[in-house]
Design a protein around this motif. Structure first.
Motif, PDB file in Angstrom:
ATOM      1  N   HIS A 516       0.851  -1.201   0.000  1.00  0.00           N
ATOM      2  CA  HIS A 516       0.000   0.000   0.000  1.00  0.00           C
ATOM      3  C   HIS A 516       0.886   1.251   0.000  1.00  0.00           C
ATOM      4  N   PRO A 517       0.535   2.285  -0.781  1.00  0.00           N
ATOM      5  CA  PRO A 517       1.362   3.497  -0.801  1.00  0.00           C
ATOM      6  C   PRO A 517       1.576   4.115   0.584  1.00  0.00           C
ATOM      7  N   CYS A 557     -10.939   7.219  -1.813  1.00  0.00           N
ATOM      8  CA  CYS A 557      -9.919   6.589  -0.970  1.00  0.00           C
ATOM      9  C   CYS A 557      -9.436   7.623   0.053  1.00  0.00           C
ATOM     10  N   ALA A 560      -6.199   9.441  -0.735  1.00  0.00           N
ATOM     11  CA  ALA A 560      -6.050  10.038  -2.075  1.00  0.00           C
ATOM     12  C   ALA A 560      -5.248  11.334  -2.084  1.00  0.00           C
ATOM     13  N   CYS A 563      -1.497  10.494  -1.769  1.00  0.00           N
ATOM     14  CA  CYS A 563      -0.968   9.367  -2.538  1.00  0.00           C
ATOM     15  C   CYS A 563      -0.309   9.824  -3.841  1.00  0.00           C
ATOM     16  N   TYR A 565       0.230   7.825  -6.250  1.00  0.00           N
ATOM     17  CA  TYR A 565      -0.249   6.931  -7.319  1.00  0.00           C
ATOM     18  C   TYR A 565      -1.722   7.175  -7.617  1.00  0.00           C
ATOM     19  N   CYS A 570      -9.878   6.793  -7.677  1.00  0.00           N
ATOM     20  CA  CYS A 570      -9.581   6.884  -6.238  1.00  0.00           C
ATOM     21  C   CYS A 570     -10.369   8.006  -5.576  1.00  0.00           C
ATOM     22  N   CYS A 587      -6.437  -0.986  -1.899  1.00  0.00           N
ATOM     23  CA  CYS A 587      -5.919  -0.030  -2.877  1.00  0.00           C
ATOM     24  C   CYS A 587      -6.304  -0.503  -4.273  1.00  0.00           C
ATOM     25  N   PHE A 588      -6.742   0.439  -5.120  1.00  0.00           N
ATOM     26  CA  PHE A 588      -7.195   0.080  -6.469  1.00  0.00           C
ATOM     27  C   PHE A 588      -6.082  -0.497  -7.342  1.00  0.00           C
TER      28      PHE A 588
HETATM   29  S1  SF4 Z   1      -6.646   3.565  -3.959  1.00  0.00           S
HETATM   30 FE1  SF4 Z   1      -5.691   5.146  -5.170  1.00  0.00          FE
HETATM   31  S2  SF4 Z   1      -5.352   6.868  -3.778  1.00  0.00           S
HETATM   32 FE2  SF4 Z   1      -5.812   5.077  -2.544  1.00  0.00          FE
HETATM   33  S3  SF4 Z   1      -3.828   4.272  -2.043  1.00  0.00           S
HETATM   34 FE3  SF4 Z   1      -4.469   3.181  -3.866  1.00  0.00          FE
HETATM   35  S4  SF4 Z   1      -3.658   4.361  -5.578  1.00  0.00           S
HETATM   36 FE4  SF4 Z   1      -3.507   5.652  -3.753  1.00  0.00          FE
END
Ligand code: SF4
Length: 608
Positions: A516-517, A557, A560, A563, A565, A570, A587-588
C-alpha cells in the motif's frame, strides 16, 4: 579551519536538593562551527538538556553553573531553542500568527536609521509577510489560514513547525533543537528533520540537535557528542560514532538502536487456534459544534484475528484509531457496529455485561505507566489492586503472587514497598506489565509500551515481553507508531490509516515489500541508526493534508490526497480490501481492473 560559533570549555552544573549538591554536568567541553549540525546523544538523565539550558543561560535558580569559557558568536541572543513539546511552548489563548509576529517585531532586521523611520510605519505588515515566509520555510501549507488559528486547532506536527518558525524569527545563528520530533509520528518526524536540514543549509544556521534517538541524529548530524552521567564520553564524525566507536557505552547504544530495527530470532510455537476475532468493527464519536451534531468515524469496518501465542502489530499515526480499537477489544467502549469473538464466543463490552472472568483474559499495558499508577499507592498496593477488584483469596496470598510476578518481570520484591516516583522509567514499565499479568491473562493489548523509553531500555522491555510470551504462551496485540519496534517483535502487522485497515500481512514480507502506498510512506519515514543509509534515502514527500479525500468527496480513498499513485477512480470510490493469501490491501492498484486479468496461478506482487 572551521570558525567556531559556540565555544564551551570545562562546564560544570550542580543542583541543590534539600541541602545536598547533585552534580548534573561534569567538565563538559565542545564547540560548534558556523553552519555545522552537531548531534548530542545519550539516555534520559545523561545531562544533554542541562548542557543546552546552561548554554542559553536558562537553568533554574538552584543551579550552580561554572565554566572556564562559554561564548556564542554574536551573544546569547543569537541562539534560539526548539523544545520537545510544542504545546507547552505556545500560548493556547493567542492565535499563532500573533505569537509569531510578536517575536519578529522583537527581533527586527538590522537597518539604517533612515530606513527604520520608513519601516516603523508598516512594520506589522512587513512582519506579517515575513511570518508567512517563515511558515512556508518550515513546510506549513496555506500559512495565511494557519496564522488565524489557535495552537489547539493544529496537529502536533503543525505546532512543531510553528515553534520552529518562531525560533527562526529570532534570526538565530545557532538553533538548539532538544528532542524536536520525539512526540511526533514517523512521517511528520522525517519531514521536520528534512526541513531542519534544508533550513540549516540555506540560511547557514548552526544546529545542535539533542536526541535520545540515534536514528534522528544519524539523519542529520555530521558530528556527534555522546553523553553519559553528565559527561561527554566520546566525540567523532557520524561515521566514526556509528561504525568505529571507541567507547563500550557508545557501541552498546548503537547496537541497541540497530537491534531495535532488526527482526527478532526468537522462535515460538503459534497455535492454529483463533483466540480473538474482530469482525467489521466500527466506532463513531458524536460531537456538538455550534449546537450541530457531528459524527466522526474513528474506526471503520476493521476485521482481523489473532492466533493463540501470536504477536499482531498495529501501526498507524496519531488519530488513526489504534487506541479506539484497543479500547473496543478490552471492552472499555462499545463498538457502533461489528462484533468481538473470543474463542468463537461473542463478547459484549463492560457496559453491556462483559463478565469479570472474561475481563481477566484480556489485559492492557499502557504507554505511560507513570500516569497509569497512583503516585500515592505503593507498588505492592498497585499490583494487588486487580486481585482486590476481582475478589476472592487472602491478602497474604496476593502479596506472594505480587512478589512472584515481580520476579517474572525481572524486579526484586523490595520494590513492593516503594512508590512509583522512586522508580526509573524502565522499572515503571515493568510494573505496568506485572500489573497486567496479575490476573493471568491470555491476551495482552500493549498500547505503545516502549515509545516513551530510551533505546537500551526499550530493548530490555522487548526482550522481557518475548520471554514472557515464550513462558506463558501469551498472545500480544502490539500497538505502535514505530514500524521498527513492530517488526522486531510481531509475526503479522496491520496498518491503520484514518480508522481503516489499509494493509495487513506477514511482518517481514510487509516490511521488506510494502504494497500500500501509505505503508511505503511509513517505511520511507522510518529512521535507521546508520548515517550512510540515511544519506542515501531521498527526502519524504511533504503531506498536503491529513484525512479526508483530496477531491472533497467523502466516498473516495482516504489516502487520495497524500498518494503519489492517485487515479481518477480513487477520488470517487473507496477501494475494498483485496485479499491475496495472507496479504490484504485496500488499494485500487490491486484490483483486476488495474493490475490486469489474473489466472489462478498468478502471484500478486507490490505494484508500487
Ligand atoms: S486507492 Fe488510489 S489513492 Fe488510494 S492508495 Fe491506492 S492508488 Fe492511492
Amino acid at each position: 579551519m572551521k570558525e567556531e560559533l559556540l565555544f564551551v570549555r570545562h562546564l560544570h552544573v550542580e543542583f541543590q536538593h534539600g541541602g545536598q549538591k547533585e552534580e548534573a554536568v561534569r567538565d563538559v567541553s565542545f564547540d560548534v562551527g558556523c553552519g555545522e549540525i552537531v548531534g548530542v546523544v545519550g539516555e534520559s538523565g545523561s545531562g544533554k538538556s542541562t548542557v543546552m539550558c546552561a548554554v542559553l543561560d536558562v537553568l533554574p535558580q538552584d543551579a550552580d553553573v561554572s565554566y572556564e569559557q562559554l561564548w556564542i558568536r554574536g551573544g546569547k541572543s543569537s541562539a534560539a531553542m526548539v523544545f520537545q513539546d510544542p504545546s507547552a511552548y505556545l500560548n493556547p489563548t493567542i492565535k499563532v500568527g500573533r505569537q509569531l509576529i510578536e517575536t519578529i517585531l522583537l527581533h527586527p532586521e538590522p537597518v539604517t536609521e533612515k530606513a527604520t523611520q520608513q519601516q516603523k510605519k508598516n512594520s506589522r505588515k512587513r512582519a506579517w509577510e515575513h511570518a508567512e515566509k517563515l511558515l512556508e520555510m518550515t513546510g506549513i501549507r496555506n500559512p495565511e489560514e494557519i496564522m488565524k488559528r489557535y495552537p489547539f486547532e493544529l496537529s502536533g506536527g503543525q505546532q512543531q513547525r510553528i515553534v520552529l518558525a518562531i525560533a527562526l524569527a529570532c534570526r538565530p545563528s545557532l538553533l538548539i533543537a532538544d528532542e524536536p520530533t520525539t512526540a511526533l509520528d514517523v512521517t511528520v518526524q522525517r519531514q521536520i528533520l528534512d526541513r531542519l536540514k534544508r533550513i540549516a543549509e540555506e540560511t547557514h544556521t548552526s544546529v545542535l540537535l539533542v536526541s535520545h534517538d540515534l536514528g534522528v541524529v544519524a539523519a542529520l548530524a555530521k558530528r556527534i557528542l555522546v553523553m553519559k552521567d553528565g559527561e561527554i564520553i566520546e566525540t567523532g564524525t557520524a561515521e566514526e560514532i556509528f561504525h568505529e566507536a571507541k567507547e563500550q557505552y557508545t557501541r552498546e547504544l548503537v547496537e541497541a538502536a540497530r537491534k531495535h530495527g532488526s527482526r527478532s530470532q526468537d522462535k515460538r510455537r503459534i497455535s492454529e487456534t483463533i483466540l480473538f476475532q474482530a469482525e467489521h468493527l466500527s466506532f463513531q464519536y458524536t460531537k456538538f459544534h455550534f449546537l450541530k451534531k457531528k459524527s466522526t468515524e474513528a474506526v471503520q469496518d476493521v476485521s482481523f484475528f489473532l492466533r493463540k501465542g501470536e504477536s499482531y502489530g498495529l501501526v498507524g499515526e496519531s488519530g488513526s484509531g489504534k487506541t479506539t480499537l484497543a479500547r473496543m477489544m478490552t471492552g472499555i467502549i462499545e463498538p457502533s457496529a461489528g462484533q468481538i469473538l473470543y474463542l468463537k464466543e461473542r463478547w459484549k463490552s463492560l457496559q453491556k455485561g462483559r463478565s469479570k472472568a472474561q475481563c481477566q483474559k484480556i489485559q492492557m499495558v499502557f504507554q505511560n505507566c507513570a500516569q497509569a499508577l497512583d503516585p500515592k499507592r505503593t507498588i505492592g498496593e498497585a499490583l494487588t489492586e486487580p486481585l482486590e477488584i476481582r475478589g476472592g483469596g487472602m491478602q497474604d496470598v496476593w502479596k506472594t503472587e505480587a512478589a512472584e510476578t515481580l520476579f517474572k518481570v525481572g524486579l526484586e520484591s523490595e520494590i513492593l514497598e516503594k512508590y512509583p516516583g522512586e522508580l526509573s522509567g524502565g522499572q515503571r514499565q515493568r510494573i505496568g506489565i506485572a500489573r497486567a499479568l496479575m490476573l493471568k491473562p491470555e491476551l495482552l493489548v500493549l498500547d505503545e509500551p516502549v515509545s516513551a523509553l530510551d533505546v537500551t531500555v526499550q530493548e530490555q522491555i522487548l526482550q522481557l515481553l518475548e520471554r514472557l510470551q515464550r513462558e506463558q504462551e501469551l498472545t500480544y496485540f502490539f500497538i505502535s507508531h514505530d514500524l521498527n519496534v513492530v517488526r522486531r517483535i510481531c509475526d503479522r502487522i496491520g496498518v491503520l490509516y484514518n480508522g481503516r485497515l489499509v494493509e495487513s500481512g506477514d511482518a517481514e514480507q510487509l516490511y521488506r515489500e510494502p504494497w500500500h502506498p501509505y505503508t511505503k510512506e511509513l517505511m520511507l519515514s522510518t529512521l535507521t541508526a546508520d548515517p550512510k543509509k540515511m544519506r542515501r534515502r531521498r527526502n519524504v514527500p511533504e503531506l498536503t493534508s491529513r484525512g479526508g479525500t483530496g477531491s472533497g468527496e467523502e466516498n473516495g480513498c482516504p489516502y487520495a490526497d497524500r498518494c503519489g499513485y492517485v487515479m481518477e477512480c480513487c477520488k470517487k470510490e473507496r477501494p475494498e480490501l483485496y485479499r491475496f493469501e495472507d496479504r490484504e490491501v485496500a488499494c485500487f492498484l490491486y484490483s483486476e481492473q488495474h493490475s490486469g486479468k489474473r489466472s489462478k496461478e498468478y502471484r500478486m506482487a507490490s505494484q508500487i
